[in-house]
Write a protein that holds these residues in place. Structure first.
Motif, PDB file in Angstrom:
ATOM      1  N   GLY A 156      34.376  23.974   3.186  1.00 14.17           N
ATOM      2  CA  GLY A 156      33.803  22.854   3.918  1.00 14.17           C
ATOM      3  C   GLY A 156      32.341  22.633   3.571  1.00 14.17           C
ATOM      4  O   GLY A 156      31.546  23.564   3.556  1.00 14.17           O
ATOM      5  N   LYS A 167      34.148  18.116   5.312  1.00  9.67           N
ATOM      6  CA  LYS A 167      33.322  19.013   6.117  1.00  9.67           C
ATOM      7  C   LYS A 167      34.164  20.213   6.582  1.00  9.67           C
ATOM      8  O   LYS A 167      35.392  20.184   6.484  1.00  9.67           O
ATOM      9  CB  LYS A 167      32.800  18.281   7.362  1.00  9.67           C
ATOM     10  N   PRO A 168      33.521  21.226   7.174  1.00  8.18           N
ATOM     11  CA  PRO A 168      34.305  22.306   7.782  1.00  8.18           C
ATOM     12  C   PRO A 168      35.079  21.798   9.005  1.00  8.18           C
ATOM     13  O   PRO A 168      34.679  20.819   9.648  1.00  8.18           O
ATOM     14  CB  PRO A 168      33.232  23.322   8.209  1.00  8.18           C
TER      15      PRO A 168
END
Length: 434
Positions: free
Chosen positions: A58, A9-10
């Protein structure tokens, strides 16, 4: 050389982990605004073992609402990778995005190591156990900020890798890089045909790359051709931006990179991005405008093209251009001499006495600017490396180096010595530093 990619993910720390692993050591600075970009590729070395590392954007959003471009990039990176580092946030709970990524990785059937980042003390080690819910065997706590857990990570990643062997054969290797469908493979075929040599393809050390031996002017060379992208629907047809991932291993193994531009389509910004990787890798470089047969008025347009190329690639004035047609083989004879020149200059060694004479004269003609009453003094300069040539300046204070004066010194070195076709590195070192 195997490939490892970072997925997650970011804001979980992928880029920080990436920077820790590659230990960025290149000193070639690309200040041109047009080629500013996020680095997505690097090489990691650990205990005589080496692997390629790919970073990705991300992956975010709800479980069924992922950013299309990032998802495409991640899909290609997963396909390219031998090992996947799935980065999660050790201070967060497992989210729908984590589960979506987990499902993608399960389908890939690749080796996955879950990196639980932001674990910066022993008390937080217990937090990693929740991530076994994702269903992967290898779970490692790391802290990119505090540089913790990376030795264990590198041991696990490289456990089954073979040590890199130095290539014994001293033979010029070059590759063609560029956007899809600019004629890279056609140029290789044209070169082979012109050489009138029957060749056999040898499997390269990297997946999807073929080493082909050719003879030119009674000498042997190896040209590295990267296979085209495997198309799986429109996703891969639209992935031009990330097609460079396939070329990176070829760039790493080559002495010279030939950037191929399509004369029919013209120059685009992405050509700068592709070129920047070869520059940062310190390779010899040639720019080849292919499909010259599609130009209606070749004699008239040659001057216009040269002017346009000089403007567009003004940040690398040392690179030479050739104009060829793989189809008709016109002007093909101009390519190999430039490849050889770039190769020789990339390995060039300059006598210390000559180098110091040039720098002394440059300083006498144009003194370094002063800063807060202090002025840069250059005591001594020597060449401390090649491929590309690297010059180390012993100075009173490296903090007094201004970018414009560094460029001035580089230009003076290039004016005095033939370094066409290769980047060079200027390094400044305080006189008393070890």
């Amino acid at each position: 050389m195997q490939t490892v990619c970072l997925i997650g993910k970011p804001n979980v720390g992928k880029s920080s982990i990436f920077n820790r692993l590659i230990k960025e050591k290149k000193s070639i600075i690309l200040s041109e605004p047009g080629i500013t970009r996020d680095r997505i590729y690097g090489t990691v070395e650990y205990k005589n073992k080496k692997f390629s590392l790919i970073d990705t954007g991300g992956i975010h959003g709800e479980a069924d609402n992922f950013d299309k471009d990032i998802l495409m990039q991640a899909s290609l990176a997963i396909e390219e990778a031998d090992i996947i580092l799935f980065v999660v946030d050790g201070l967060d709970n497992i989210t729908d995005a984590d589960k979506k990524i987990r499902n993608m990785l399960k389908k890939s059937q690749k080796k996955v190591i879950v990196l639980v980042n932001k674990i910066d003390n022993e008390k937080r080690n217990d937090l990693i156990y929740a991530y076994y819910e994702l269903g992967f065997e290898n779970i490692l706590p790391v802290s990119a900020e505090h540089n913790l857990g990376f030795k264990e990570l590198l041991e696990l990643v490289t456990k089954d890798m073979e040590e890199e062997e130095e290539e014994k054969e001293d033979i010029l290797k070059f590759c063609f890089i560029g956007r899809p469908n600019v004629g890279k493979s056609s140029l290789i075929n044209a070169l082979l045909n012109e050489s009138r040599v029957i060749v056999s393809d040898e499997a390269g050390t990297t997946r999807d790359a073929i080493d082909t031996r050719l003879t030119y002017d009674k000498k042997d060379y190896i040209v590295i051709d990267t296979a085209g992208m495997r198309k799986k629907g429109r996703v891969y047809e639209e992935l031009e931006k990330y097609s460079l991932m396939r070329s990176m291993k070829a760039i790493d193994r080559s002495d010279v990179c030939v950037l191929v531009i399509d004369a029919k389509e013209g120059i685009i910004e992405h050509d700068k991005h592709i070129l920047s990787y070869a520059i940062e890798a310190g390779k010899g470089i040639v720019i080849c405008v292919n499909k010259w047969d599609t130009v209606k008025n070749p004699n008239e347009d040659l001057k216009k093209w040269k002017q346009e190329l000089e403007v567009y690639f003004k940040f690398v004035p040392y690179i030479n251009f050739v104009f060829t047609s793989a189809l008709t083989k016109k002007r093909l004879h101009t390519l190999m001499p430039e490849v050889i020149k770039a190769y020789e200059n990339n390995r060039k060694e300059i006598k210390t006495s000559l180098l110091n004479d040039v720098i002394s004269e440059a300083v006498s003609l144009h003194e370094p600017p002063s800063y807060k009453g202090k002025r840069l003094k250059i005591y001594f300069v020597s060449q401390t490396g090649s491929r590309p040539p690297k010059f180390t300046f012993n100075v009173n204070s490296k903090n007094l180096i201004h970018f414009s004066y560094e460029r001035y010194l580089e230009n003076k070195i290039r004016e005095s010595f033939d370094l066409e076709g290769t980047p060079i590195i200027l390094q400044f070192k305080n006189k008393n530093d070890k």
